[in-house]
Motif scaffolding. Structure first.
Motif, PDB file in Angstrom:
ATOM      1  N   ARG A 175      88.648  40.093  35.900  1.00  0.00           N
ATOM      2  CA  ARG A 175      89.258  38.785  35.665  1.00  0.00           C
ATOM      3  C   ARG A 175      89.935  38.688  34.304  1.00  0.00           C
ATOM      4  O   ARG A 175      91.012  38.110  34.173  1.00  0.00           O
ATOM      5  N   THR A 176      89.304  39.269  33.274  1.00  0.00           N
ATOM      6  CA  THR A 176      89.799  39.093  31.907  1.00  0.00           C
ATOM      7  C   THR A 176      90.374  40.357  31.295  1.00  0.00           C
ATOM      8  O   THR A 176      91.009  40.299  30.238  1.00  0.00           O
ATOM      9  N   GLY A 177      90.112  41.505  31.911  1.00  0.00           N
ATOM     10  CA  GLY A 177      90.572  42.766  31.335  1.00  0.00           C
ATOM     11  C   GLY A 177      89.634  43.312  30.285  1.00  0.00           C
ATOM     12  O   GLY A 177      89.955  44.288  29.602  1.00  0.00           O
ATOM     13  N   ALA A 178      88.466  42.691  30.125  1.00  0.00           N
ATOM     14  CA  ALA A 178      87.493  43.149  29.134  1.00  0.00           C
ATOM     15  C   ALA A 178      86.097  42.759  29.597  1.00  0.00           C
ATOM     16  O   ALA A 178      85.917  41.843  30.381  1.00  0.00           O
ATOM     17  N   ALA A 179      85.101  43.469  29.090  1.00  0.00           N
ATOM     18  CA  ALA A 179      83.703  43.161  29.374  1.00  0.00           C
ATOM     19  C   ALA A 179      82.946  43.176  28.057  1.00  0.00           C
ATOM     20  O   ALA A 179      83.009  44.164  27.309  1.00  0.00           O
ATOM     21  N   ASN A 180      82.237  42.082  27.768  1.00  0.00           N
ATOM     22  CA  ASN A 180      81.554  41.934  26.490  1.00  0.00           C
ATOM     23  C   ASN A 180      80.085  42.295  26.608  1.00  0.00           C
ATOM     24  O   ASN A 180      79.392  41.850  27.520  1.00  0.00           O
ATOM     25  N   PHE A 181      79.605  43.096  25.662  1.00  0.00           N
ATOM     26  CA  PHE A 181      78.200  43.480  25.591  1.00  0.00           C
ATOM     27  C   PHE A 181      77.697  43.224  24.176  1.00  0.00           C
ATOM     28  O   PHE A 181      77.469  44.151  23.396  1.00  0.00           O
ATOM     29  N   GLY A 182      77.564  41.962  23.840  1.00  0.00           N
ATOM     30  CA  GLY A 182      77.121  41.612  22.497  1.00  0.00           C
ATOM     31  C   GLY A 182      78.145  42.037  21.460  1.00  0.00           C
ATOM     32  O   GLY A 182      79.310  41.611  21.510  1.00  0.00           O
TER      33      GLY A 182
END
Length: 258
Positions: A175-182
């Motif tokens: 959906r956003t083109g990125a995945a956040n892990f802290g």
């Protein structure tokens, strides 16, 4: 043994929650507790036998025996506590068989796994840590003294919890083109940690060690180095870095854990 959930056994509670099949059972170690209890009881008996009728010695012996009785009661309660791991989640029971906690893998919001290094006088010890953060805010600590140093327990939890978290992270990436892990973010261009950035074409090595995640880009020093305890869902992060760009259909639990 009966649970405190409408009089059902813990097996019935697990079946009602859809936990599936049991794959592991873990009890708290009680060796040290038994030793202390027996030693206290023995000391109390010795004091009574050697008291010679002296009131003070008799009182001391009775007091020590009372402490031994308390230690025995505490040990019995501890011996009865158990955590069951299932293909669909986990539950714990107390010394009466009552269910004290229950969650499914779908209840998991995040998982943190790392090794805590404890400095001793002449050496150091490594203690495996595992914390399950549920969607309702509850934190299940699998590194408490009752369950610490059980890598097979942590490996099972990480495998199934990662499989439950992966679809949401994959959807976020699509959906956003990125995945956040802290502190660490994976994007289509590379991996970012604050001002530090490693572009995919430059990445030469990714290492998830005992305490840190490190990413190299050809240099002797890693471009990115972050403590594992600060990164949620490391198994999912590693999976996405290995399979970027993210596919529409994430792999199953075995694919995540590999």
């Amino acid at each position: 043994m009966q649970s405190n959930v409408d009089g059902r056994s813990f097996a019935d509670a697990a079946a009602a929650a859809g936990l599936g099949e049991i794959v592991g059972r873990y009890r708290s170690p009680i060796g040290a507790d038994v030793f202390i209890t027996v030693a206290a009881a023995g000391l109390g008996v010795v004091l009574l036998l050697a008291s010679g009728g002296a009131g003070g010695a008799i009182a001391l012996g009775i007091g020590v025996l009372a402490l031994a009785g308390l230690a025995a009661w505490t040990t019995w309660r501890k011996a009865g506590r158990c955590r069951y791991l299932y293909t669909g989640g986990s539950l714990t029971v107390d010394h009466t068989g009552a269910v004290t906690s229950l969650f499914t893998w779908d209840d998991v919001a995040h998982l943190r796994v790392w090794v805590r290094v404890v400095n001793l006088v002449t050496a150091y010890a490594e203690v495996l840590q595992c914390r399950v953060e549920l969607k309702d805010g509850t934190v299940v600590d699998l590194a408490k003294p009752g369950y610490q140093d059980k890598p097979e327990l942590v490996a099972h939890v990480e495998k199934y919890a990662a499989a439950a978290v992966l679809p949401g992270k994959a959807a976020e990436a699509l959906r956003t083109g990125a995945a956040n892990f802290g502190p660490v973010t994976v994007t289509a261009d590379g991996v970012r940690r604050g001002e530090q950035f490693a572009a995919w074409p430059a990445v030469t090595k990714i290492e998830s060690g005992r305490t840190h995640l490190r990413i190299w880009a050809g240099d002797r020093r890693p471009v990115i180095s972050e403590r594992l305890r600060d990164i949620p869902d490391v198994a999912v992060l590693l999976h996405l870095m290995q399979h970027w760009p993210v596919a529409d259909e994430p792999e199953d639990a075995d694919g995540v854990a590999a």
